[in-house]
Design an enzyme around this catalytic site. Sequence first.
Site, PDB file in Angstrom:
ATOM      1  N   THR A   1      18.918  14.828  35.278  1.00  0.00           N
ATOM      2  CA  THR A   1      19.813  15.144  34.166  1.00  0.00           C
ATOM      3  C   THR A   1      20.758  16.243  34.609  1.00  0.00           C
ATOM      4  O   THR A   1      20.377  17.109  35.388  1.00  0.00           O
ATOM      5  CB  THR A   1      19.050  15.581  32.898  1.00  0.00           C
TER       6      THR A   1
ATOM      7  N   LYS B   1      18.389  20.511  28.842  1.00  0.00           N
ATOM      8  CA  LYS B   1      17.270  19.575  29.013  1.00  0.00           C
ATOM      9  C   LYS B   1      16.367  20.032  30.159  1.00  0.00           C
ATOM     10  O   LYS B   1      15.142  19.996  30.040  1.00  0.00           O
ATOM     11  CB  LYS B   1      17.793  18.172  29.324  1.00  0.00           C
TER      12      LYS B   1
ATOM     13  N   ASP C   1      16.896   9.773  27.912  1.00  0.00           N
ATOM     14  CA  ASP C   1      18.030   9.557  27.024  1.00  0.00           C
ATOM     15  C   ASP C   1      17.552   9.943  25.636  1.00  0.00           C
ATOM     16  O   ASP C   1      16.437   9.607  25.233  1.00  0.00           O
ATOM     17  CB  ASP C   1      18.508   8.106  27.052  1.00  0.00           C
TER      18      ASP C   1
ATOM     19  N   PHE D   1      20.205  23.689  21.207  1.00  0.00           N
ATOM     20  CA  PHE D   1      21.525  23.197  21.620  1.00  0.00           C
ATOM     21  C   PHE D   1      21.872  21.996  20.738  1.00  0.00           C
ATOM     22  O   PHE D   1      21.091  21.598  19.862  1.00  0.00           O
ATOM     23  CB  PHE D   1      21.537  22.831  23.114  1.00  0.00           C
ATOM     24  N   GLY D   2      23.049  21.428  20.972  1.00  0.00           N
ATOM     25  CA  GLY D   2      23.447  20.195  20.274  1.00  0.00           C
ATOM     26  C   GLY D   2      23.366  20.319  18.761  1.00  0.00           C
ATOM     27  O   GLY D   2      23.904  21.246  18.160  1.00  0.00           O
ATOM     28  N   TYR D   3      22.658  19.403  18.142  1.00  0.00           N
ATOM     29  CA  TYR D   3      22.575  19.328  16.682  1.00  0.00           C
ATOM     30  C   TYR D   3      21.487  20.242  16.092  1.00  0.00           C
ATOM     31  O   TYR D   3      21.235  20.195  14.885  1.00  0.00           O
ATOM     32  CB  TYR D   3      22.305  17.878  16.248  1.00  0.00           C
TER      33      TYR D   3
ATOM     34  N   LYS E   1       9.783  24.755  19.512  1.00  0.00           N
ATOM     35  CA  LYS E   1      10.594  23.523  19.513  1.00  0.00           C
ATOM     36  C   LYS E   1       9.896  22.459  20.368  1.00  0.00           C
ATOM     37  O   LYS E   1       9.792  21.305  19.969  1.00  0.00           O
ATOM     38  CB  LYS E   1      12.021  23.786  20.028  1.00  0.00           C
TER      39      LYS E   1
ATOM     40  N   HIS F   1      11.027  15.753  19.763  1.00  0.00           N
ATOM     41  CA  HIS F   1      11.041  14.440  20.398  1.00  0.00           C
ATOM     42  C   HIS F   1      10.818  14.552  21.906  1.00  0.00           C
ATOM     43  O   HIS F   1      10.040  13.824  22.487  1.00  0.00           O
ATOM     44  CB  HIS F   1      12.387  13.778  20.087  1.00  0.00           C
ATOM     45  N   ARG F   2      11.507  15.552  22.537  1.00  0.00           N
ATOM     46  CA  ARG F   2      11.388  15.690  23.993  1.00  0.00           C
ATOM     47  C   ARG F   2       9.987  16.181  24.375  1.00  0.00           C
ATOM     48  O   ARG F   2       9.398  15.716  25.353  1.00  0.00           O
ATOM     49  CB  ARG F   2      12.471  16.659  24.501  1.00  0.00           C
TER      50      ARG F   2
HETATM   51  P1  IMP Z   1      22.117  12.226  26.519  1.00  0.00           P
HETATM   52  O1  IMP Z   1      22.422  13.225  27.592  1.00  0.00           O
HETATM   53  O2  IMP Z   1      22.899  10.963  26.618  1.00  0.00           O
HETATM   54  O3  IMP Z   1      20.649  11.990  26.383  1.00  0.00           O
HETATM   55  O4  IMP Z   1      22.672  12.867  25.176  1.00  0.00           O
HETATM   56  C1  IMP Z   1      21.863  13.545  24.339  1.00  0.00           C
HETATM   57  C2  IMP Z   1      22.695  14.130  23.209  1.00  0.00           C
HETATM   58  O5  IMP Z   1      21.900  14.018  22.017  1.00  0.00           O
HETATM   59  C3  IMP Z   1      22.936  15.603  23.417  1.00  0.00           C
HETATM   60  O6  IMP Z   1      24.191  15.844  24.020  1.00  0.00           O
HETATM   61  C4  IMP Z   1      22.878  16.151  21.991  1.00  0.00           C
HETATM   62  O7  IMP Z   1      24.113  15.961  21.357  1.00  0.00           O
HETATM   63  C5  IMP Z   1      21.849  15.237  21.335  1.00  0.00           C
HETATM   64  N1  IMP Z   1      20.484  15.773  21.488  1.00  0.00           N
HETATM   65  C6  IMP Z   1      19.457  15.225  22.200  1.00  0.00           C
HETATM   66  N2  IMP Z   1      18.366  16.006  22.163  1.00  0.00           N
HETATM   67  C7  IMP Z   1      18.722  17.080  21.445  1.00  0.00           C
HETATM   68  C8  IMP Z   1      18.003  18.254  21.082  1.00  0.00           C
HETATM   69  O8  IMP Z   1      16.833  18.494  21.434  1.00  0.00           O
HETATM   70  N3  IMP Z   1      18.699  19.134  20.341  1.00  0.00           N
HETATM   71  C9  IMP Z   1      19.972  18.922  19.943  1.00  0.00           C
HETATM   72  N4  IMP Z   1      20.689  17.869  20.262  1.00  0.00           N
HETATM   73  C10 IMP Z   1      20.054  16.926  21.017  1.00  0.00           C
END
Ligand code: IMP
Length: 210
Positions: free
Chosen positions: A10, A15, A77, A165-167, A188, A193-194
Site C-alpha cells: 500500500t 494504512k 482494499d 484519517f479519511g472519513y 480504533k 474493519h481493518r
Molecule cells: P483504497 O486505498 O482504495 O483502499 O481506499 C480506501 C479509502 O477508503 C481511503 O482513501 C479512505 O477514503 C477510505 N477509508 C478506508 N479505510 C478507512 C479508515 O479506516 N478510515 C477512514 N477512511 C477510510
Amino acid sequence: MSPGSLLLATRSPDKVREIRRILGPLAGLRLVDLDAAGVEVLREEDDVEVYDTFEENARAKALYFHRRTGFPTVADDSGLVVDALEGAPGVRSKRFAPDSDVLSGLERDRANNEHLLSLLGDLELSRRTARYVCVASLIDGGEESFFRGEAEGLILGLPRGRGGFGYDPLFYDRGLGLTFAEIEGEEKNRRSHRGKAFRKLRHHLLEEGE
Ligand code: IMP
C-alpha cells in the site's frame, strides 16, 4: 528482502501505520512496506484498482506488486458503504469528491467528507447508517487468500475529532459513543474493519508458520 519477508503493498502511510500495529511481531516473518523495499512509484499503479468489489481490487493490488517483486504480498482494499447512498462511495471511497483526483492527503479527505455531507443533506441520524469494509488479499506463490472485516456506524452531520484519517471524523461508533477520529489508534484497531480483517490474516500466518 530476505525469504522470510511479507510485502505490505500500500502507498498509504495511514494504512501502513495501522496494519503494522494490528499485525504486531510475527515470528519468522518480516513485514516490509513498499518504501522500505525500494519499490519505485509508477503512474500505472493508479490503474490497478478498477473493479467493483473490494475482493477484486485487493487481489489486483496484491498480484500487481507480487509480479513486480516476486515476494509474498498482502494488499488491502477498503472503503465506506453508506446505506442511504445505495452503497456509495464503496470501492470509490478514495476518489469520491468530483475534484478529488487532483488532490491528495488531508485536502482529499476534506473534499470527500464535504461531498459525503452534501449528499446526505439533513437526513435524520437514524437513517445515516454505514459500514467500513476492508478486504486483505494475500498472494503467496500460487496460493490466494482473502480476509474481510466490517465495522458498523453512523455518518454524523459534522466532523468530530482529530485522529485517524479519511472519513473517520464523520464515522460514529454507536457502541463507544465516539467517532473513529476521537479514539486512540489501539482502540480504533480493536473496533475497525481493518483490525478485524488483519487479525484474521495474522491468525492465518501464525497457523501457516506452525
Ligand atoms: P483504497 O486505498 O482504495 O483502499 O481506499 C480506501 C479509502 O477508503 C481511503 O482513501 C479512505 O477514503 C477510505 N477509508 C478506508 N479505510 C478507512 C479508515 O479506516 N478510515 C477512514 N477512511 C477510510
